[in-house]
Design an enzyme around this catalytic site. Sequence first.
Site, PDB file in Angstrom:
ATOM      1  N   LYS A   1      -3.095   8.399   2.870  1.00 12.38           N
ATOM      2  CA  LYS A   1      -4.331   8.198   3.647  1.00 12.38           C
ATOM      3  C   LYS A   1      -4.153   8.686   5.086  1.00 12.38           C
ATOM      4  CE  LYS A   1      -7.028   6.251   0.539  1.00 12.38           C
ATOM      5  NZ  LYS A   1      -8.017   7.106  -0.165  1.00 12.38           N
TER       6      LYS A   1
ATOM      7  N   TYR B   1       0.841  -1.208   0.000  1.00  9.88           N
ATOM      8  CA  TYR B   1       0.000   0.000   0.000  1.00  9.88           C
ATOM      9  C   TYR B   1       0.877   1.260   0.000  1.00  9.88           C
ATOM     10  CZ  TYR B   1      -4.480   2.377   0.517  1.00  9.88           C
ATOM     11  OH  TYR B   1      -5.588   3.145   0.294  1.00  9.88           O
TER      12      TYR B   1
HETATM   13  P1  NAD Z   1     -12.189   3.834  -8.340  1.00  7.72           P
HETATM   14  O1  NAD Z   1     -11.047   3.637  -9.277  1.00  7.72           O
HETATM   15  O2  NAD Z   1     -13.514   3.399  -8.763  1.00  7.72           O
HETATM   16  O3  NAD Z   1     -12.271   5.346  -7.863  1.00  7.72           O
HETATM   17  C1  NAD Z   1     -11.142   6.194  -7.779  1.00  7.72           C
HETATM   18  C2  NAD Z   1     -11.553   7.467  -8.452  1.00  7.72           C
HETATM   19  O4  NAD Z   1     -10.521   8.451  -8.346  1.00  7.72           O
HETATM   20  C3  NAD Z   1     -11.837   7.270  -9.947  1.00  7.72           C
HETATM   21  O5  NAD Z   1     -13.136   7.726 -10.245  1.00  7.72           O
HETATM   22  C4  NAD Z   1     -10.802   8.156 -10.608  1.00  7.72           C
HETATM   23  O6  NAD Z   1     -11.289   8.736 -11.802  1.00  7.72           O
HETATM   24  C5  NAD Z   1     -10.594   9.193  -9.531  1.00  7.72           C
HETATM   25  N1  NAD Z   1      -9.392   9.990  -9.727  1.00  7.72           N
HETATM   26  C6  NAD Z   1      -8.100   9.573  -9.763  1.00  7.72           C
HETATM   27  N2  NAD Z   1      -7.296  10.637  -9.999  1.00  7.72           N
HETATM   28  C7  NAD Z   1      -8.104  11.724 -10.105  1.00  7.72           C
HETATM   29  C8  NAD Z   1      -7.882  13.097 -10.353  1.00  7.72           C
HETATM   30  N3  NAD Z   1      -6.658  13.596 -10.561  1.00  7.72           N
HETATM   31  N4  NAD Z   1      -8.965  13.938 -10.390  1.00  7.72           N
HETATM   32  C9  NAD Z   1     -10.212  13.468 -10.201  1.00  7.72           C
HETATM   33  N5  NAD Z   1     -10.484  12.178  -9.970  1.00  7.72           N
HETATM   34  C10 NAD Z   1      -9.444  11.318  -9.924  1.00  7.72           C
HETATM   35  O7  NAD Z   1     -11.741   3.055  -6.993  1.00  7.72           O
HETATM   36  P2  NAD Z   1     -12.359   3.047  -5.528  1.00  7.72           P
HETATM   37  O8  NAD Z   1     -11.729   1.882  -4.873  1.00  7.72           O
HETATM   38  O9  NAD Z   1     -13.832   3.175  -5.584  1.00  7.72           O
HETATM   39  O10 NAD Z   1     -11.731   4.347  -4.864  1.00  7.72           O
HETATM   40  C11 NAD Z   1     -12.506   5.361  -4.231  1.00  7.72           C
HETATM   41  C12 NAD Z   1     -11.852   5.753  -2.919  1.00  7.72           C
HETATM   42  O11 NAD Z   1     -11.983   4.675  -1.996  1.00  7.72           O
HETATM   43  C13 NAD Z   1     -10.361   6.042  -3.006  1.00  7.72           C
HETATM   44  O12 NAD Z   1     -10.039   7.123  -2.149  1.00  7.72           O
HETATM   45  C14 NAD Z   1      -9.746   4.762  -2.474  1.00  7.72           C
HETATM   46  O13 NAD Z   1      -8.445   4.963  -1.958  1.00  7.72           O
HETATM   47  C15 NAD Z   1     -10.739   4.458  -1.385  1.00  7.72           C
HETATM   48  N6  NAD Z   1     -10.710   3.098  -0.842  1.00  7.72           N
HETATM   49  C16 NAD Z   1     -10.752   2.021  -1.667  1.00  7.72           C
HETATM   50  C17 NAD Z   1     -10.725   0.749  -1.142  1.00  7.72           C
HETATM   51  C18 NAD Z   1     -10.736  -0.455  -2.034  1.00  7.72           C
HETATM   52  O14 NAD Z   1     -10.360  -1.543  -1.579  1.00  7.72           O
HETATM   53  N7  NAD Z   1     -11.185  -0.343  -3.280  1.00  7.72           N
HETATM   54  C19 NAD Z   1     -10.684   0.553   0.251  1.00  7.72           C
HETATM   55  C20 NAD Z   1     -10.657   1.671   1.071  1.00  7.72           C
HETATM   56  C21 NAD Z   1     -10.666   2.941   0.524  1.00  7.72           C
END
Ligand code: NAD
Length: 256
Positions: free
Chosen positions: A162, A155
Amino acid sequence: MGLMTGKRGIIFGVANEMSIAWGIAQQLREQGAELAFTYLNEALEKRVRPLAESLDASLILPCNVASDAEIEAVFKAVEQQWGSIDFVVHAVAFADRNDLKQPFSQTSREGFAMAMDISAYSLVAITRCAAPLMNEGGSIVTLSYLGATRAVPNYNVMGVAKAALESAVRYLAAELGEKGIRVNAISAGPIRTLAASGIANFRAKIKLMDDYAPLRRTVTQTEVGNSAVYLLSDLGSGVTGEVHLVDAGFNVVVSA
Ligand code: NAD
């Protein structure tokens, strides 16, 4: 009457139907919220627009959160359309794929700065624009992960980002509480999404959940969405500056 009836807000972070932001948006709409969506670029617009339209979105706008001008343009358009807003969902993160594979000490200066900018600073920039439109108070939710507080394999720089994000949540909550604006994070368990596919050996994280989490599984986008409804609605009116765990209890167990 739904829990979000009469409330309007913006969702940052839908990329496709697997996105956590999409799970949140669906639950918010089901509870009566009126939604605006942003998308990162033209390629993603093709996926995001039909999804947003299916939830009767009022506005669908481009926004690269690395750009203050683009963030400001989103809030200008929203102000023109609605006058005020009640909530924001920040579900955006990015790090260079190489920085999620190589040893953490090899993280480049540029990679570190970019992960911090897009994944942590963007919450500050978005909140700065959102707060003046939250005339009657409001609620902001961002997404975090266990890697903020523990050294989770692969990570790496995203964990550091984060940690900064969770700290920013506390500082923003402390500043904006007197205006009735609440700021919280949801720390979600691992979910298969586009962003997750950039993390080396992500499958192992899901397996650990299946083996050791008290619920013997990981969580779903819908479950994260339900907690977001709680934090963004009046149900969460006494909660701010919190990192709310939606992780099937994983945080409470020792995994080996
Ligand atoms: P995802 O890829 O669907 O979403 C990530 C989003 O970030 C995408 O829509 C992407 O277009 C956007 N993004 C990236 N760079 C960008 C920029 N410069 N400007 C605008 N948008 C931008 O994946 P996700 O897993 O749904 O991620 C959403 C959030 O959840 C993130 O913060 C991720 O770290 C967090 N998260 C994810 C998990 C997991 O296991 N998937 C667990 C905990 C937290």
